[in-house]
Write a protein that holds these residues in place. Sequence first.
Motif, PDB file in Angstrom:
ATOM      1  N   GLU A   4       0.659  -1.228   0.047  1.00  0.00           N
ATOM      2  CA  GLU A   4      -0.153   0.251   0.097  1.00  0.00           C
ATOM      3  C   GLU A   4       0.762   1.245  -0.018  1.00  0.00           C
ATOM      4  OE1 GLU A   4      -0.938  -1.809   3.470  1.00  0.00           O
ATOM      5  OE2 GLU A   4      -0.645  -3.290   1.890  1.00  0.00           O
ATOM      6  N   GLN A   5       1.923   1.291   0.659  1.00  0.00           N
ATOM      7  CA  GLN A   5       2.818   2.435   0.698  1.00  0.00           C
ATOM      8  C   GLN A   5       3.607   2.630  -0.570  1.00  0.00           C
ATOM      9  OE1 GLN A   5       4.897   0.917   4.054  1.00  0.00           O
ATOM     10  NE2 GLN A   5       4.292   2.572   5.225  1.00  0.00           N
ATOM     11  N   GLU A   6       3.884   1.502  -1.509  1.00  0.00           N
ATOM     12  CA  GLU A   6       4.456   1.635  -2.758  1.00  0.00           C
ATOM     13  C   GLU A   6       3.896   2.704  -3.640  1.00  0.00           C
ATOM     14  OE1 GLU A   6       5.161  -2.064  -4.915  1.00  0.00           O
ATOM     15  OE2 GLU A   6       5.977  -3.052  -3.067  1.00  0.00           O
ATOM     16  N   PRO A   7       4.817   3.409  -4.090  1.00  0.00           N
ATOM     17  CA  PRO A   7       4.198   4.518  -5.037  1.00  0.00           C
ATOM     18  C   PRO A   7       3.472   3.943  -6.289  1.00  0.00           C
ATOM     19  CG  PRO A   7       6.638   4.485  -4.890  1.00  0.00           C
ATOM     20  CD  PRO A   7       6.347   3.376  -4.226  1.00  0.00           C
ATOM     21  N   ARG A   8       2.290   4.672  -6.455  1.00  0.00           N
ATOM     22  CA  ARG A   8       1.476   4.261  -7.830  1.00  0.00           C
ATOM     23  C   ARG A   8       2.207   4.688  -8.965  1.00  0.00           C
ATOM     24  NH1 ARG A   8      -4.483   5.747  -8.356  1.00  0.00           N
ATOM     25  NH2 ARG A   8      -4.415   5.699 -10.540  1.00  0.00           N
ATOM     26  N   GLY A   9       2.578   3.879  -9.806  1.00  0.00           N
ATOM     27  CA  GLY A   9       3.485   4.286 -11.171  1.00  0.00           C
ATOM     28  C   GLY A   9       2.446   4.744 -12.190  1.00  0.00           C
ATOM     29  N   PRO A  10       2.850   4.899 -13.454  1.00  0.00           N
ATOM     30  CA  PRO A  10       2.192   5.225 -14.549  1.00  0.00           C
ATOM     31  C   PRO A  10       1.003   4.230 -14.959  1.00  0.00           C
ATOM     32  CG  PRO A  10       4.530   5.503 -15.056  1.00  0.00           C
ATOM     33  CD  PRO A  10       4.344   4.838 -13.565  1.00  0.00           C
ATOM     34  N   VAL A  11       0.178   4.593 -15.761  1.00  0.00           N
ATOM     35  CA  VAL A  11      -0.740   3.416 -16.276  1.00  0.00           C
ATOM     36  C   VAL A  11       0.419   2.495 -17.098  1.00  0.00           C
ATOM     37  CG1 VAL A  11      -2.434   3.002 -17.684  1.00  0.00           C
ATOM     38  CG2 VAL A  11      -2.556   5.067 -16.744  1.00  0.00           C
ATOM     39  N   ASP A  12       0.014   1.207 -16.863  1.00  0.00           N
ATOM     40  CA  ASP A  12       0.711   0.102 -17.429  1.00  0.00           C
ATOM     41  C   ASP A  12       0.660  -0.040 -18.980  1.00  0.00           C
ATOM     42  OD1 ASP A  12       2.297  -2.242 -18.240  1.00  0.00           O
ATOM     43  OD2 ASP A  12       1.401  -3.535 -16.497  1.00  0.00           O
ATOM     44  N   THR A  16      -2.589  -1.123 -21.154  1.00  0.00           N
ATOM     45  CA  THR A  16      -3.411  -0.002 -21.741  1.00  0.00           C
ATOM     46  C   THR A  16      -2.695   0.729 -23.089  1.00  0.00           C
ATOM     47  OG1 THR A  16      -4.583   0.413 -19.667  1.00  0.00           O
ATOM     48  CG2 THR A  16      -4.765   2.017 -21.638  1.00  0.00           C
ATOM     49  N   PRO A  17      -2.855   0.833 -24.204  1.00  0.00           N
ATOM     50  CA  PRO A  17      -1.916   1.623 -25.005  1.00  0.00           C
ATOM     51  C   PRO A  17      -1.894   2.808 -24.776  1.00  0.00           C
ATOM     52  CG  PRO A  17      -3.684   0.341 -26.226  1.00  0.00           C
ATOM     53  CD  PRO A  17      -3.973   0.549 -24.844  1.00  0.00           C
ATOM     54  N   ARG A  18      -0.574   3.451 -24.828  1.00  0.00           N
ATOM     55  CA  ARG A  18      -0.024   4.611 -24.597  1.00  0.00           C
ATOM     56  C   ARG A  18      -0.977   5.751 -25.125  1.00  0.00           C
ATOM     57  NH1 ARG A  18       4.979   2.003 -25.624  1.00  0.00           N
ATOM     58  NH2 ARG A  18       6.186   2.047 -23.848  1.00  0.00           N
ATOM     59  N   TYR A  19      -1.561   5.598 -26.074  1.00  0.00           N
ATOM     60  CA  TYR A  19      -2.058   6.759 -26.943  1.00  0.00           C
ATOM     61  C   TYR A  19      -3.514   6.500 -26.537  1.00  0.00           C
ATOM     62  CZ  TYR A  19      -2.589   2.325 -29.518  1.00  0.00           C
ATOM     63  OH  TYR A  19      -2.888   1.076 -29.861  1.00  0.00           O
ATOM     64  N   ALA A  20      -3.965   5.634 -25.468  1.00  0.00           N
ATOM     65  CA  ALA A  20      -5.267   5.687 -24.947  1.00  0.00           C
ATOM     66  C   ALA A  20      -5.333   6.375 -23.658  1.00  0.00           C
ATOM     67  CB  ALA A  20      -5.767   4.211 -24.712  1.00  0.00           C
ATOM     68  N   GLY A  21      -6.638   6.952 -23.378  1.00  0.00           N
ATOM     69  CA  GLY A  21      -6.608   7.798 -21.993  1.00  0.00           C
ATOM     70  C   GLY A  21      -6.251   8.988 -22.178  1.00  0.00           C
ATOM     71  N   ILE A  22      -6.564   9.724 -20.815  1.00  0.00           N
ATOM     72  CA  ILE A  22      -6.304  11.032 -20.565  1.00  0.00           C
ATOM     73  C   ILE A  22      -4.654  11.277 -20.333  1.00  0.00           C
ATOM     74  CG2 ILE A  22      -6.523  13.206 -19.192  1.00  0.00           C
ATOM     75  CD1 ILE A  22      -9.489  11.833 -18.902  1.00  0.00           C
ATOM     76  N   ALA A  23      -4.302  12.200 -21.077  1.00  0.00           N
ATOM     77  CA  ALA A  23      -2.687  12.572 -20.829  1.00  0.00           C
ATOM     78  C   ALA A  23      -2.368  13.051 -19.660  1.00  0.00           C
ATOM     79  CB  ALA A  23      -2.197  13.106 -22.378  1.00  0.00           C
ATOM     80  N   PRO A  60       1.648  23.396 -21.454  1.00  0.00           N
ATOM     81  CA  PRO A  60       1.560  21.909 -20.471  1.00  0.00           C
ATOM     82  C   PRO A  60       1.074  20.935 -21.254  1.00  0.00           C
ATOM     83  CG  PRO A  60       1.093  24.229 -19.181  1.00  0.00           C
ATOM     84  CD  PRO A  60       1.168  24.659 -20.749  1.00  0.00           C
ATOM     85  N   SER A  61      -0.437  21.261 -21.799  1.00  0.00           N
ATOM     86  CA  SER A  61      -1.031  20.016 -22.314  1.00  0.00           C
ATOM     87  C   SER A  61      -0.338  19.299 -23.581  1.00  0.00           C
ATOM     88  CB  SER A  61      -2.518  20.390 -22.952  1.00  0.00           C
ATOM     89  OG  SER A  61      -2.388  21.674 -23.601  1.00  0.00           O
ATOM     90  N   HIS A  62       0.415  20.177 -24.382  1.00  0.00           N
ATOM     91  CA  HIS A  62       1.506  19.845 -25.313  1.00  0.00           C
ATOM     92  C   HIS A  62       2.265  18.793 -24.899  1.00  0.00           C
ATOM     93  CE1 HIS A  62       2.856  19.983 -29.586  1.00  0.00           C
ATOM     94  NE2 HIS A  62       3.736  20.369 -29.102  1.00  0.00           N
ATOM     95  N   VAL A  63       3.251  19.214 -23.969  1.00  0.00           N
ATOM     96  CA  VAL A  63       4.192  18.254 -23.312  1.00  0.00           C
ATOM     97  C   VAL A  63       3.397  17.067 -22.582  1.00  0.00           C
ATOM     98  CG1 VAL A  63       6.025  18.296 -21.756  1.00  0.00           C
ATOM     99  CG2 VAL A  63       5.640  20.360 -22.976  1.00  0.00           C
ATOM    100  N   ALA A  66       3.015  14.811 -25.491  1.00  0.00           N
ATOM    101  CA  ALA A  66       4.270  14.142 -25.937  1.00  0.00           C
ATOM    102  C   ALA A  66       4.983  13.119 -24.819  1.00  0.00           C
ATOM    103  CB  ALA A  66       5.376  15.181 -26.544  1.00  0.00           C
ATOM    104  N   SER A  67       4.375  13.277 -23.612  1.00  0.00           N
ATOM    105  CA  SER A  67       5.323  12.355 -22.816  1.00  0.00           C
ATOM    106  C   SER A  67       4.746  11.106 -22.639  1.00  0.00           C
ATOM    107  CB  SER A  67       5.054  13.214 -21.333  1.00  0.00           C
ATOM    108  OG  SER A  67       3.721  13.173 -20.759  1.00  0.00           O
ATOM    109  N   ARG A  68       3.469  10.706 -23.145  1.00  0.00           N
ATOM    110  CA  ARG A  68       2.890   9.473 -23.107  1.00  0.00           C
ATOM    111  C   ARG A  68       3.835   8.325 -23.389  1.00  0.00           C
ATOM    112  NH1 ARG A  68      -2.669   8.967 -24.067  1.00  0.00           N
ATOM    113  NH2 ARG A  68      -3.876  11.220 -24.423  1.00  0.00           N
ATOM    114  N   LEU A  69       4.991   8.383 -24.094  1.00  0.00           N
ATOM    115  CA  LEU A  69       6.056   7.550 -24.582  1.00  0.00           C
ATOM    116  C   LEU A  69       6.975   7.171 -23.610  1.00  0.00           C
ATOM    117  CD1 LEU A  69       6.391   5.280 -26.927  1.00  0.00           C
ATOM    118  CD2 LEU A  69       7.619   7.328 -28.067  1.00  0.00           C
ATOM    119  N   LEU A  70       7.103   8.061 -22.598  1.00  0.00           N
ATOM    120  CA  LEU A  70       8.356   7.985 -21.368  1.00  0.00           C
ATOM    121  C   LEU A  70       8.277   6.460 -20.742  1.00  0.00           C
ATOM    122  CD1 LEU A  70       8.213  11.432 -19.963  1.00  0.00           C
ATOM    123  CD2 LEU A  70       9.941  10.683 -21.220  1.00  0.00           C
TER     124      LEU A  70
END
Length: 317
Positions: A4-12, A16-23, A60-63, A66-70
């Motif tokens: 429970e204490q472990e950081p919650r990371g990015p969407v896997d 979930t494809p990187r290009y899906a979902g809110i950025a 901000p929204s543009h960056v 583009a950050s979806r692929l990190l």
Amino acid sequence: MTPEQEPRGPVDASLTPRYAGIATFAKLPRIEDVPSADIAVVGVPFDTGVSFRPGARFGPSHVREASRLLRPYNPAQDVSPFALRQVVDAGDIVANPFNLAEAVEQIETAATELGDRVDKIVTIGGDHTIALPLLRAVNKKHGPVAVLHFDAHLDTWDTYFGAPTTHGTPFRRASEEGLIDLSASMHGGIRGPLYGKGDLEDDAALGFQIVTTEFVEEHGVPAALERIRERVGRAPLYISIDIDVLDPAHAPGTGTPEAGGLTSRELLRIIRGLADLPIVGADVVEVAPAYDHAQITAVAASHVVYELVSAMSAQSG
Ligand SMILES: N=C(N)NCCCC(=O)O
Ligand SMILES: [Zn+2]
Ligand SMILES: [Zn+2]
């Protein structure tokens, strides 16, 4: 650490494809979605302070797009920043586009409040005006900080059309207000035409030193890093990166482009070379998507933010 204490990371990205979902930045959780956070990426969509092309309010929204692929492991720094710390996207700070003074206050207040909730903040601009309220907020938490400012421009000019608060003046105002440790501050990547030789004299009189783009080209990144590290020492360090420090070939999407800049490879190497320093906060500003192509500028900016967060993650805690 319990699960429970472990950081919650990015969407896997394997589920979930990187290009899906809110950025959000790097598909990280929003600050509202976790109990607490160590490092926040926050946007400041504001460009009322520009002297030339507008449009950095859309940075901000543009960056984020583009950050979806990190990806979660950074081999260059040998760190998994999102596993080591809870890194979040804190959304955008609301700044009144019709009232610059009010916007500057809103940014200071919101950055102060966010700084009370998290250890470190990386801000995505917005035009460079925002560095002033951000440094005011940082000063309340840390006192005067060493500022390492990467930019084609000095941004220590006095006024434009009589206005003291613009994107060409934040480091003059911050110096006057005592927000900066001027014995340990420096500009990196400065180049291009000035209004006069006096610009450099005024800047030096404030106390700044400069590593120019020409120095990096002539002597290389290791020599530039040596000069920077000697100057900033171990003082609490704030890093402000105007994306126009990059050559327009590497960052066309910006409001005041100047030829002959750093490559994104050089800038990323420089940031990595500072990763062990006590970085207390950072901003990446002046991304203006209307002049960008194929996300060139936004990809560069997203990687710059990623290197900053990576460096911070190894120090936070
Ligand atoms: N901070 C940025 N990007 N530019 C400042 C340029 C100010 C000028 O027009 O002389
Ligand atoms: Zn600039
Ligand atoms: Zn600037």
